[in-house]
Design an enzyme around this catalytic site. Structure first.
Site, PDB file in Angstrom:
ATOM      1  CE  LYS A   8      -1.785  -1.304  -1.657  1.00 23.09           C
ATOM      2  NZ  LYS A   8      -1.101   0.006  -1.384  1.00 23.09           N
TER       3      LYS A   8
ATOM      4  CE1 TYR B 298      -6.139  -1.245   0.040  1.00 24.60           C
ATOM      5  CE2 TYR B 298      -6.436  -3.516   0.781  1.00 24.60           C
ATOM      6  CZ  TYR B 298      -5.681  -2.354   0.742  1.00 24.60           C
ATOM      7  OH  TYR B 298      -4.458  -2.312   1.378  1.00 24.60           O
TER       8      TYR B 298
ATOM      9  CB  THR C 159      -2.111  -5.285   1.150  1.00 23.60           C
ATOM     10  OG1 THR C 159      -2.953  -6.121   1.949  1.00 23.60           O
ATOM     11  CG2 THR C 159      -2.768  -5.170  -0.225  1.00 23.60           C
ATOM     12  CG  ASP C 160      -2.200  -9.981   4.007  1.00 20.53           C
ATOM     13  OD1 ASP C 160      -2.953  -9.017   3.752  1.00 20.53           O
ATOM     14  OD2 ASP C 160      -2.264 -10.621   5.077  1.00 20.53           O
ATOM     15  CD  GLU C 161      -7.246  -7.065   2.436  1.00 19.82           C
ATOM     16  OE1 GLU C 161      -8.057  -6.777   1.549  1.00 19.82           O
ATOM     17  OE2 GLU C 161      -7.396  -6.752   3.627  1.00 19.82           O
TER      18      GLU C 161
HETATM   19  P1  NAD Z   1      -4.541   5.067   5.753  1.00 20.64           P
HETATM   20  O1  NAD Z   1      -5.841   5.067   5.029  1.00 20.64           O
HETATM   21  O2  NAD Z   1      -4.525   5.228   7.230  1.00 20.64           O
HETATM   22  O3  NAD Z   1      -3.610   6.213   5.160  1.00 20.64           O
HETATM   23  C1  NAD Z   1      -3.509   6.502   3.806  1.00 20.64           C
HETATM   24  C2  NAD Z   1      -2.903   7.889   3.647  1.00 20.64           C
HETATM   25  O4  NAD Z   1      -2.760   8.140   2.238  1.00 20.64           O
HETATM   26  C3  NAD Z   1      -3.798   9.017   4.207  1.00 20.64           C
HETATM   27  O5  NAD Z   1      -3.010   9.891   4.982  1.00 20.64           O
HETATM   28  C4  NAD Z   1      -4.337   9.714   2.962  1.00 20.64           C
HETATM   29  O6  NAD Z   1      -4.569  11.104   3.165  1.00 20.64           O
HETATM   30  C5  NAD Z   1      -3.212   9.464   1.960  1.00 20.64           C
HETATM   31  N1  NAD Z   1      -3.667   9.506   0.571  1.00 20.64           N
HETATM   32  C6  NAD Z   1      -4.730   8.849   0.027  1.00 20.64           C
HETATM   33  N2  NAD Z   1      -4.810   9.145  -1.297  1.00 20.64           N
HETATM   34  C7  NAD Z   1      -3.773   9.970  -1.584  1.00 20.64           C
HETATM   35  C8  NAD Z   1      -3.326  10.601  -2.756  1.00 20.64           C
HETATM   36  N3  NAD Z   1      -3.973  10.464  -3.927  1.00 20.64           N
HETATM   37  N4  NAD Z   1      -2.219  11.375  -2.700  1.00 20.64           N
HETATM   38  C9  NAD Z   1      -1.552  11.550  -1.521  1.00 20.64           C
HETATM   39  N5  NAD Z   1      -1.958  10.995  -0.369  1.00 20.64           N
HETATM   40  C10 NAD Z   1      -3.048  10.202  -0.397  1.00 20.64           C
HETATM   41  O7  NAD Z   1      -3.823   3.738   5.301  1.00 20.64           O
HETATM   42  P2  NAD Z   1      -2.812   2.795   6.112  1.00 20.64           P
HETATM   43  O8  NAD Z   1      -3.577   1.777   6.839  1.00 20.64           O
HETATM   44  O9  NAD Z   1      -1.818   3.646   6.804  1.00 20.64           O
HETATM   45  O10 NAD Z   1      -2.098   2.048   4.880  1.00 20.64           O
HETATM   46  C11 NAD Z   1      -0.949   2.598   4.267  1.00 20.64           C
HETATM   47  C12 NAD Z   1      -0.498   1.687   3.140  1.00 20.64           C
HETATM   48  O11 NAD Z   1      -0.225   0.397   3.658  1.00 20.64           O
HETATM   49  C13 NAD Z   1      -1.568   1.494   2.072  1.00 20.64           C
HETATM   50  O12 NAD Z   1      -0.919   1.489   0.820  1.00 20.64           O
HETATM   51  C14 NAD Z   1      -2.175   0.126   2.375  1.00 20.64           C
HETATM   52  O13 NAD Z   1      -2.626  -0.485   1.196  1.00 20.64           O
HETATM   53  C15 NAD Z   1      -0.972  -0.590   2.959  1.00 20.64           C
HETATM   54  N6  NAD Z   1      -1.266  -1.652   3.946  1.00 20.64           N
HETATM   55  C16 NAD Z   1      -2.080  -1.407   5.008  1.00 20.64           C
HETATM   56  C17 NAD Z   1      -2.279  -2.410   5.971  1.00 20.64           C
HETATM   57  C18 NAD Z   1      -3.151  -2.170   7.182  1.00 20.64           C
HETATM   58  O14 NAD Z   1      -3.395  -3.124   7.926  1.00 20.64           O
HETATM   59  N7  NAD Z   1      -3.622  -0.980   7.456  1.00 20.64           N
HETATM   60  C19 NAD Z   1      -1.634  -3.640   5.824  1.00 20.64           C
HETATM   61  C20 NAD Z   1      -0.824  -3.861   4.702  1.00 20.64           C
HETATM   62  C21 NAD Z   1      -0.635  -2.845   3.788  1.00 20.64           C
HETATM   63  O1  DAU Z   2      -4.413  -7.670   5.287  1.00 25.10           O
HETATM   64  C1  DAU Z   2      -3.965  -6.356   5.126  1.00 25.10           C
HETATM   65  C2  DAU Z   2      -5.147  -5.440   4.995  1.00 25.10           C
HETATM   66  O2  DAU Z   2      -5.745  -5.355   6.282  1.00 25.10           O
HETATM   67  C3  DAU Z   2      -4.793  -4.049   4.483  1.00 25.10           C
HETATM   68  O3  DAU Z   2      -4.293  -4.163   3.175  1.00 25.10           O
HETATM   69  C4  DAU Z   2      -6.014  -3.129   4.505  1.00 25.10           C
HETATM   70  O4  DAU Z   2      -5.636  -1.821   4.126  1.00 25.10           O
HETATM   71  C5  DAU Z   2      -6.565  -3.110   5.915  1.00 25.10           C
HETATM   72  O5  DAU Z   2      -7.734  -2.320   5.959  1.00 25.10           O
HETATM   73  C6  DAU Z   2      -6.867  -4.522   6.400  1.00 25.10           C
HETATM   74  O6  DAU Z   2      -8.003  -5.106   5.693  1.00 25.10           O
HETATM   75  P1  DAU Z   2      -9.123  -5.974   6.447  1.00 25.10           P
HETATM   76  O7  DAU Z   2     -10.361  -5.933   5.655  1.00 25.10           O
HETATM   77  O8  DAU Z   2      -8.586  -7.286   6.850  1.00 25.10           O
HETATM   78  O9  DAU Z   2      -9.243  -5.068   7.788  1.00 25.10           O
HETATM   79  P2  DAU Z   2     -10.508  -4.545   8.619  1.00 25.10           P
HETATM   80  O10 DAU Z   2      -9.965  -3.935   9.872  1.00 25.10           O
HETATM   81  O11 DAU Z   2     -11.430  -3.727   7.788  1.00 25.10           O
HETATM   82  O12 DAU Z   2     -11.260  -5.898   8.987  1.00 25.10           O
HETATM   83  C7  DAU Z   2     -10.595  -6.910   9.742  1.00 25.10           C
HETATM   84  C8  DAU Z   2     -11.576  -8.065   9.899  1.00 25.10           C
HETATM   85  O13 DAU Z   2     -12.655  -7.643  10.753  1.00 25.10           O
HETATM   86  C9  DAU Z   2     -12.251  -8.510   8.601  1.00 25.10           C
HETATM   87  O14 DAU Z   2     -12.458  -9.916   8.649  1.00 25.10           O
HETATM   88  C10 DAU Z   2     -13.591  -7.790   8.610  1.00 25.10           C
HETATM   89  C11 DAU Z   2     -13.922  -7.741  10.087  1.00 25.10           C
HETATM   90  N1  DAU Z   2     -14.726  -6.580  10.541  1.00 25.10           N
HETATM   91  C12 DAU Z   2     -14.291  -5.335  10.216  1.00 25.10           C
HETATM   92  C13 DAU Z   2     -14.984  -4.227  10.633  1.00 25.10           C
HETATM   93  C14 DAU Z   2     -14.516  -2.835  10.267  1.00 25.10           C
HETATM   94  C15 DAU Z   2     -15.870  -6.797  11.312  1.00 25.10           C
HETATM   95  O15 DAU Z   2     -16.275  -7.926  11.617  1.00 25.10           O
HETATM   96  N2  DAU Z   2     -16.566  -5.677  11.722  1.00 25.10           N
HETATM   97  C16 DAU Z   2     -16.189  -4.413  11.413  1.00 25.10           C
HETATM   98  O16 DAU Z   2     -16.883  -3.447  11.807  1.00 25.10           O
END
Ligand code: NAD
Ligand code: DAU
Length: 337
Positions: free
Chosen positions: A155, A151, A126-128
């Site tokens: 990562k 988190y 992730t970019d985080e």
């Molecule tokens: P998500 O939470 O929707 O899905 C995660 C999945 O992993 C779930 O299906 C969960 O059951 C499974 N899981 C969790 N722990 C596990 C374990 N120990 N063994 C097997 N399965 C397990 O997450 P997402 O948003 O789809 O993110 C997927 C990946 O992409 C993550 O690694 C996250 O860090 C990365 N990522 C997410 C975002 C975003 O914006 N959502 C952006 C950049 C990177």
């Molecule tokens: O940047 C990539 C990341 O983006 C991924 O690695 C993470 O898995 C994914 O969850 C996401 O993280 P963020 O914290 O950026 O996403 P989130 O949707 O939780 O929040 C987006 C922005 O909105 C952040 O500035 C927090 C704000 N927010 C979030 C929630 C849930 C609110 O203001 N209110 C809310 O209720």
């Protein structure tokens, strides 16, 4: 035929990736390995459960014995690791489970990749991991890692382990670091689906702090096409930033959602800020664009409308997801905030 193990393939991005591969590639067999935590949902794979090139197995990436058995039984050549605890707010209330899934889990997979001499390990990072930006600049691949939340720290630890396995044992890896994804099948703990869900039921929209935090949004399908390019075309050992060049403040996104759903802006409620909240993320994706010829297919304006339409058309999916424990979790996060 490629034979890949996709971990976390019942989650948001993983299920979109599995759907894309099974729809667009005829020569790829996918073993989908997922623990089905609260974030994993077999309904995300509806229509693909019985696909001839798909096998779903419930399990934990920390269980090395099972992972190795699957590699042998299905003659796996590569692993793409999506499995993770992914929600920043949860990592602030419950950091330990993030270390288990994101660090120990990745380590367990790396040991299997090394011992079974697999062709490739792709870590979905992730970019985080880069930390937070001020008003200027973008993250590039060699921006130093400086994670701020439990988190992102978990990562970043995983990224270091991946590189260490490459350096020490010659494991062939890639790491992708993507910005915020949005789109179909996203669990409504993340901002966009949470705001859509609340607006649809005329509930307050909880904006953290001043709402001027900036994220760089990418439509989930475009993230998936980037990962496929990395798996199939990238040289081993390369890291790629992935992003859509769609920087928006949270308030801008929420106003767009309210406008589209014809709901009043008075639904917005500014609530107590997230602890340690990162101010701004922005991705420089020129490496993957120039080296692998990837580019995003959708602008944010098109993608967000497509996403809202999907949630409107999939009321049943949404109501199933927000039934049961969701309301308890929601109240624990947002009541009295
Ligand atoms: P998500 O939470 O929707 O899905 C995660 C999945 O992993 C779930 O299906 C969960 O059951 C499974 N899981 C969790 N722990 C596990 C374990 N120990 N063994 C097997 N399965 C397990 O997450 P997402 O948003 O789809 O993110 C997927 C990946 O992409 C993550 O690694 C996250 O860090 C990365 N990522 C997410 C975002 C975003 O914006 N959502 C952006 C950049 C990177
Ligand atoms: O940047 C990539 C990341 O983006 C991924 O690695 C993470 O898995 C994914 O969850 C996401 O993280 P963020 O914290 O950026 O996403 P989130 O949707 O939780 O929040 C987006 C922005 O909105 C952040 O500035 C927090 C704000 N927010 C979030 C929630 C849930 C609110 O203001 N209110 C809310 O209720």
């Amino acid at each position: 035929m490629r034979r890949i193990l996709v971990t976390g393939g019942a989650g948001f991005i993983g299920s979109n990736f599995v759907r894309m591969v099974l729809s667009e590639q005829t020569d790829c067999f996918v073993v989908n390995f997922d623990k089905l935590t609260y974030a994993g949902n077999l309904e995300n794979l509806a229509g693909f459960e019985e696909h001839a090139n798909h096998k779903f197995i419930k399990g934990d990436i920390c269980d090395g014995e099972t992972v190795e058995k699957i590699i042998d039984e299905y003659k796996i050549d590569s692993i793409i690791n999506f499995a993770a605890e992914s929600h920043v707010d949860r990592s602030i209330t419950e950091p330990k489970v993030f270390i288990e899934a994101n660090v120990t889990g990745t380590l367990t997979l790396l040991e299997a990749v090394r011992d079974k001499k697999l062709e490739r390990f792709v870590q979905i990072s992730t970019d985080e991991v880069y930390g937070s930006l001020g008003t200027e600049g973008k993250f590039v691949e060699d921006t130093p890692l400086s994670p701020n939340s439990p988190y992102s720290a978990s990562k970043a630890a995983a990224d270091h382990l991946v590189k260490a396995f490459g350096h020490t044992w010659g494991v062939n890896y890639n790491i992708t670091r993507c910005s915020n994804n949005y789109g179909q099948y996203q669990f409504p703990e993340k901002m966009i689906p949470l705001m859509i869900n609340n607006a649809l039921s005329d509930k307050e929209l909880p904006i953290y702090g001043d709402g001027l935090y900036v994220r760089d949004w990418l439509y989930v399908y475009d993230h998936c096409t980037a990962i496929w390019k990395v798996l199939t075309e990238a040289p081993a050992g390369e890291i790629y930033n992935i992003g859509g060049c769609n920087e928006k403040t949270n308030m801008e996104v929420v106003k767009l959602i309210l406008g589209r759903l014809e709901k009043p802006e008075s639904l917005v409620k500014h609530v107590t800020d997230r602890l340690g909240h990162d101010r701004r993320y922005a991705i420089d994706a020129s490496k993957i664009i120039n080296d692998l010829g990837w580019k995003p297919s959708l602008s944010f304006e098109v993608g967000i409308n497509k996403t809202i339409d999907w949630y409107l058309e999939n009321e049943k999916w949404l109501s199933n997801v927000v039934s049961g424990d969701y309301q308890k979790y929601y109240d624990s996060m947002y009541l009295n905030r």
